[in-house]
Design a protein around this motif. Structure first.
Motif, PDB file in Angstrom:
ATOM      1  N   UNK A   1      37.351  24.343 -25.837  1.00 56.73           N
ATOM      2  CA  UNK A   1      38.093  23.187 -26.315  1.00 56.73           C
ATOM      3  C   UNK A   1      38.144  23.220 -27.829  1.00 56.73           C
ATOM      4  N   UNK A   2      39.282  22.963 -28.425  1.00 52.30           N
ATOM      5  CA  UNK A   2      39.345  22.992 -29.895  1.00 52.30           C
ATOM      6  C   UNK A   2      38.493  21.891 -30.509  1.00 52.30           C
ATOM      7  N   UNK A   3      37.962  22.190 -31.661  1.00 50.86           N
ATOM      8  CA  UNK A   3      37.116  21.242 -32.370  1.00 50.86           C
ATOM      9  C   UNK A   3      37.980  20.354 -33.259  1.00 50.86           C
ATOM     10  N   UNK A   4      37.909  19.059 -33.012  1.00 44.82           N
ATOM     11  CA  UNK A   4      38.716  18.115 -33.773  1.00 44.82           C
ATOM     12  C   UNK A   4      38.152  17.979 -35.178  1.00 44.82           C
ATOM     13  N   UNK A   5      38.965  18.282 -36.155  1.00 43.72           N
ATOM     14  CA  UNK A   5      38.557  18.174 -37.550  1.00 43.72           C
ATOM     15  C   UNK A   5      39.255  16.986 -38.203  1.00 43.72           C
ATOM     16  N   UNK A   6      38.624  16.447 -39.215  1.00 46.88           N
ATOM     17  CA  UNK A   6      39.180  15.293 -39.905  1.00 46.88           C
ATOM     18  C   UNK A   6      38.728  13.988 -39.278  1.00 46.88           C
ATOM     19  N   UNK A   7      39.004  12.921 -39.973  1.00 47.91           N
ATOM     20  CA  UNK A   7      38.630  11.595 -39.490  1.00 47.91           C
ATOM     21  C   UNK A   7      39.673  11.086 -38.503  1.00 47.91           C
TER      22      UNK A   7
ATOM     23  N   UNK B   1      42.529  17.056 -23.960  1.00 54.21           N
ATOM     24  CA  UNK B   1      41.487  16.057 -23.797  1.00 54.21           C
ATOM     25  C   UNK B   1      41.431  14.996 -24.869  1.00 54.21           C
ATOM     26  N   UNK B   2      42.412  14.941 -25.750  1.00 52.87           N
ATOM     27  CA  UNK B   2      42.409  13.959 -26.828  1.00 52.87           C
ATOM     28  C   UNK B   2      43.324  12.793 -26.457  1.00 52.87           C
ATOM     29  N   UNK B   3      42.958  11.615 -26.921  1.00 50.29           N
ATOM     30  CA  UNK B   3      43.795  10.438 -26.684  1.00 50.29           C
ATOM     31  C   UNK B   3      44.889  10.388 -27.745  1.00 50.29           C
ATOM     32  N   UNK B   4      46.120  10.177 -27.288  1.00 51.10           N
ATOM     33  CA  UNK B   4      47.289  10.273 -28.166  1.00 51.10           C
ATOM     34  C   UNK B   4      48.167   9.049 -27.962  1.00 51.10           C
ATOM     35  N   UNK B   5      48.656   8.502 -29.074  1.00 48.76           N
ATOM     36  CA  UNK B   5      49.680   7.463 -29.055  1.00 48.76           C
ATOM     37  C   UNK B   5      50.875   7.994 -29.847  1.00 48.76           C
TER      38      UNK B   5
ATOM     39  N   UNK C   1      49.828  22.903 -31.184  1.00 51.82           N
ATOM     40  CA  UNK C   1      48.937  21.756 -30.991  1.00 51.82           C
ATOM     41  C   UNK C   1      47.487  22.143 -31.223  1.00 51.82           C
ATOM     42  N   UNK C   2      47.120  23.342 -30.768  1.00 53.17           N
ATOM     43  CA  UNK C   2      45.745  23.829 -30.999  1.00 53.17           C
ATOM     44  C   UNK C   2      45.452  23.915 -32.492  1.00 53.17           C
ATOM     45  N   UNK C   3      46.376  24.484 -33.252  1.00 52.21           N
ATOM     46  CA  UNK C   3      46.160  24.608 -34.694  1.00 52.21           C
ATOM     47  C   UNK C   3      46.143  23.245 -35.369  1.00 52.21           C
ATOM     48  N   UNK C   4      46.925  22.300 -34.856  1.00 49.08           N
ATOM     49  CA  UNK C   4      46.937  20.961 -35.441  1.00 49.08           C
ATOM     50  C   UNK C   4      45.584  20.289 -35.272  1.00 49.08           C
ATOM     51  N   UNK C   5      44.943  20.501 -34.134  1.00 47.48           N
ATOM     52  CA  UNK C   5      43.633  19.882 -33.899  1.00 47.48           C
ATOM     53  C   UNK C   5      42.619  20.390 -34.908  1.00 47.48           C
ATOM     54  N   UNK C   6      42.594  21.690 -35.123  1.00 52.93           N
ATOM     55  CA  UNK C   6      41.596  22.283 -36.001  1.00 52.93           C
ATOM     56  C   UNK C   6      42.084  22.426 -37.443  1.00 52.93           C
ATOM     57  N   UNK C   7      43.241  21.852 -37.740  1.00 53.80           N
ATOM     58  CA  UNK C   7      43.828  21.940 -39.087  1.00 53.80           C
ATOM     59  C   UNK C   7      43.908  23.391 -39.545  1.00 53.80           C
ATOM     60  N   UNK C   8      44.399  24.218 -38.643  1.00 49.17           N
ATOM     61  CA  UNK C   8      44.518  25.652 -38.892  1.00 49.17           C
ATOM     62  C   UNK C   8      45.976  25.998 -39.134  1.00 49.17           C
ATOM     63  N   UNK C   9      46.221  27.229 -39.504  1.00 48.15           N
ATOM     64  CA  UNK C   9      47.584  27.709 -39.716  1.00 48.15           C
ATOM     65  C   UNK C   9      47.658  29.154 -39.251  1.00 48.15           C
ATOM     66  N   UNK C  10      48.842  29.718 -39.271  1.00 46.69           N
ATOM     67  CA  UNK C  10      49.064  31.084 -38.827  1.00 46.69           C
ATOM     68  C   UNK C  10      49.796  31.867 -39.909  1.00 46.69           C
ATOM     69  N   UNK C  11      49.838  33.170 -39.733  1.00 48.70           N
ATOM     70  CA  UNK C  11      50.506  34.043 -40.684  1.00 48.70           C
ATOM     71  C   UNK C  11      51.704  34.688 -40.016  1.00 48.70           C
ATOM     72  N   UNK C  12      52.749  34.845 -40.774  1.00 47.51           N
ATOM     73  CA  UNK C  12      53.973  35.463 -40.259  1.00 47.51           C
ATOM     74  C   UNK C  12      54.159  36.821 -40.910  1.00 47.51           C
TER      75      UNK C  12
END
Length: 327
Positions: free
Chosen positions: A51-57, A88-92, A298-309
Motif C-alpha cells: 500500500x502506498x505511504x500517504x505523505x503530507x498532512x 484504501x484512502x477516503x476521498x471527497x 494516483x500512486x505517485x500522488x499519494x507518495x508525492x512522487x514523480x516520474x521521468x520521461x
C-alpha cells in the motif's frame, strides 16, 4: 523363498528388482550429503504489492485544472479519485464547475444528486445529505456545487468553498484523506474559486501548442495564489505520432513547462465508452493502458512522487505505450 544373500533386505512389491535379477553384490560408494540451499525470501519488484505511504498532512486538498477545456480534467478527477479510494484512502471529489457540471455523469451518480453545496450554504440541508456516496467504493464521495440550470449569487466564491472544505475537515464521520476539486475551464471567477482552498495542483495538458500556452498561463496563476506543489499529467498521447514527429513528445512538454511529471495517459478509445456508461476506466477488467496509467498517477500522488520521461527514439526496439517513459 528369499535367498540367504538377500535375507537382510525387506521385501517390497514395488521394488524394481526381482529375486532373479537383483545383483549379488552392491557397489560401495560414499555418497556426499546433498545440502539444499535455503530459499531466499521473495522480494517483489512491483510496488503495487504494497500500500502506498500517504505523505503530507491530511486532508490533501488537490485541484485538477488546465485552463483549456476538453483536455481531460473531469476524466482525470474521476479516475484518480476512484483509484485513491481503491488504495484504501477516503476521498471527497468536489465538482466546482457551477454551470457545466459533468463529474457526476462520468461516475454514474447523476440520478443520486438530490442536494448540492448551494443548499448546504443556504441551510436547506446538511452536509452529509449533499454528499453522494459511491456504491462501488464506500470511501468515495461526491459533492456538487450546484444543479444544472441553476444560478448562484455573485457572493459565492473562494470563501464559500473554503467554508465547505473546513466543514469536511471537522465533520463527525472523520476527515477525508483527499479532497479533489474538479476545476472548470478558463481562468475566470470559477477558476479562482476552485483553486482558493487548494494547496496542491495537478495540471492536465495535451501535447499541442494551445494546451501548453494555457497551461503555462495557469501555472503562473497557481504560483501567484501560493500553490507551489504543481505536477503535470500529459493526456491523450500517441506514440505513433511522436515517432513520426507529428506530435510533441512527453519530454518536450516537460522541458517547455518545467513541471514534475505525475503521469502519462495514452490515447484510448475506451475513454468514450466508459464516459457514456458512467464507469471509470480504472474499474475495467481487464484494465486498459489508460486505466493503468491513471492508477500509477494516483500512486505517485499519494507518495508525492514523480516520474521521468525519455524520448521515444531512444528505445526503438520496444513497442507499445510504455516504451517512452520510465520511473
Amino acid at each position: 523363498m528369499i535367498s540367504p544373500q538377500l535375507s537382510h533386505i525387506n521385501p517390497n512389491p514395488s521394488f524394481p528388482f526381482s529375486n532373479s535379477t537383483f545383483p549379488q553384490s552392491l557397489p560401495t560408494k560414499t555418497l556426499k550429503p546433498h545440502f539444499k540451499p535455503k530459499p531466499t525470501p521473495i522480494v517483489s519488484v512491483l510496488q503495487y504489492n504494497r500500500k502506498p505511504q500517504l505523505s503530507g498532512e491530511t486532508p490533501r486538498v488537490v485541484v485538477i485544472t488546465s485552463g483549456k477545456g476538453g483536455v481531460g480534467k473531469t476524466t482525470s478527477t474521476a479516475n484518480i479519485g476512484l483509484s485513491l479510494a481503491r488504495l484504501g484512502f477516503s476521498v471527497v471529489a468536489i465538482d466546482a464547475d457551477v454551470g457545466l457540471r459533468n463529474l457526476d455523469l462520468l461516475l454514474g451518480l447523476e440520478n443520486r444528486v438530490n442536494y448540492t453545496a448551494f443548499e448546504v450554504i443556504n441551510g436547506d440541508c446538511r452536509l452529509d445529505q449533499a454528499l453522494v456516496r459511491d456504491k462501488r467504493w464506500s470511501n468515495f464521495e461526491l459533492l456538487c456545487i450546484s444543479k444544472p440550470r441553476s444560478k448562484l449569487p455573485m457572493g459565492f466564491g473562494g470563501k464559500a468553498l473554503i467554508w465547505l472544505v473546513d466543514a469536511l475537515k471537522t465533520r463527525s464521520e472523520g476527515c477525508p484523506d483527499f479532497i479533489i476539486i474538479d476545476c472548470p475551464a478558463g481562468i475566470d471567477a470559477g477558476f479562482i474559486t476552485a483553486i482558493t482552498p487548494a494547496n496542491e495542483a495537478v495540471l492536465v495538458v495535451t501535447p499541442d501548442i494551445t494546451s501548453l500556452r494555457d497551461a503555462d498561463r495557469v501555472t503562473g496563476l497557481l504560483e501567484c495564489d501560493g500553490i507551489k506543489d504543481i505536477k503535470m499529467i500529459v493526456n491523450r498521447v500517441r506514440t505513433d505520432l511522436i515517432r513520426g514527429e507529428d506530435m510533441m513528445s512527453v519530454l518536450d512538454v516537460q522541458e517547455m513547462l518545467g513541471l514534475a511529471l505525475l503521469g502519462v495517459i495514452p490515447e484510448d478509445s475506451e475513454v468514450i465508452r466508459s464516459t457514456n456508461r458512467g464507469y471509470p476506466l480504472v474499474l475495467n477488467r481487464p484494465p486498459t493502458l489508460a486505466g493503468l496509467a491513471f492508477e500509477q498517477a494516483a500512486w505517485r500522488l499519494v507518495e508525492q512522487d514523480s516520474m521521468k520521461a525519455v524520448m521515444v527514439e531512444e528505445e526503438p526496439k520496444k513497442r507499445g505505450f510504455f516504451s517512452f517513459f520510465g520511473g
